[in-house]
Design a protein around this motif. Structure first.
Motif, PDB file in Angstrom:
ATOM      1  N   LYS A   1      50.250  42.752  41.571  1.00  0.00           N
ATOM      2  CA  LYS A   1      49.350  42.087  40.617  1.00  0.00           C
ATOM      3  C   LYS A   1      49.044  40.670  41.084  1.00  0.00           C
ATOM      4  O   LYS A   1      47.927  40.191  40.934  1.00  0.00           O
TER       5      LYS A   1
ATOM      6  N   ASN B   1      41.855  42.891  38.665  1.00  0.00           N
ATOM      7  CA  ASN B   1      42.965  42.310  37.903  1.00  0.00           C
ATOM      8  C   ASN B   1      43.998  41.597  38.768  1.00  0.00           C
ATOM      9  O   ASN B   1      45.031  41.193  38.272  1.00  0.00           O
ATOM     10  N   GLN B   2      43.747  41.428  40.052  1.00  0.00           N
ATOM     11  CA  GLN B   2      44.716  40.758  40.918  1.00  0.00           C
ATOM     12  C   GLN B   2      44.483  39.259  40.929  1.00  0.00           C
ATOM     13  O   GLN B   2      43.344  38.791  40.896  1.00  0.00           O
TER      14      GLN B   2
END
Length: 173
Positions: free
Chosen positions: A117, A138-139
């Motif tokens: 992540k 979403n990183q």
């Protein structure tokens, strides 16, 4: 006996350096069975299209090339796919997560995608300007990692919320 051992060691050392180049469109080498694996540690497949990638991910045993390439893992071969398309949105994430394949674009730049992540300096420290980092929507990238990416002029392709990719260099915020 020593001569035989030396010869075997020589063949093994030579194999570690050898690369077998094949075209995805004309995979003539697969008819030779395992001999390609015995003399070549690396298999480099050019002109790879999205349809082939899908068959490879699904381990399509009806495709002789896919079957042959999966057999190469039994001989500790490394696979490199040179993509025939430039739309990074079409590259399946499974190639990075489940398949041990090195992906290149047609200019020889390698694609990297990390499942974490948060992308840290430790993950990207060895990337160079010859690499392309793919980021999911979403990183997050740490500030130190951003600095390193900018310093090394690594191309970063971000996946935005609408699942399209745009090419840019990391900007400092």
């Amino acid at each position: 006996m020593d001569e035989l051992v030396e010869r075997i060691i020589s063949i093994i050392n030579q194999r570690e350096q050898n690369t077998l180049f094949l075209s995805c469109r004309t995979p003539s080498q697969i008819n030779q069975g395992i001999s390609g694996f015995l003399y070549n540690k690396h298999i480099h497949l050019t002109e790879v299209d999205i349809l082939f990638l899908e068959r490879f991910i699904k381990k399509d045993d009806q495709d002789p090339l896919v079957k042959w390439l999966y057999q190469s893992y039994d001989y500790d071969c490394s696979l490199t796919f040179e993509l025939a398309f430039s739309n990074t949105d079409l590259i399946p994430n499974e190639l990075f997560n489940e398949c041990s394949v090195k992906l290149l674009n047609n200019q020889g730049k390698q694609y990297f995608l990390f499942p974490n992540k948060v992308i840290t300096y430790q993950k990207i420290a060895m990337l160079t300007q010859n690499d392309i980092l793919l980021l999911a929507a979403n990183q997050l990238v740490t500030d130190l990692a951003k600095d390193r990416l900018q310093e090394k002029k690594v191309i970063v392709v971000e996946k935005d919320a609408s699942s399209t990719f745009r090419r840019n260099l990391m900007k400092k915020n």
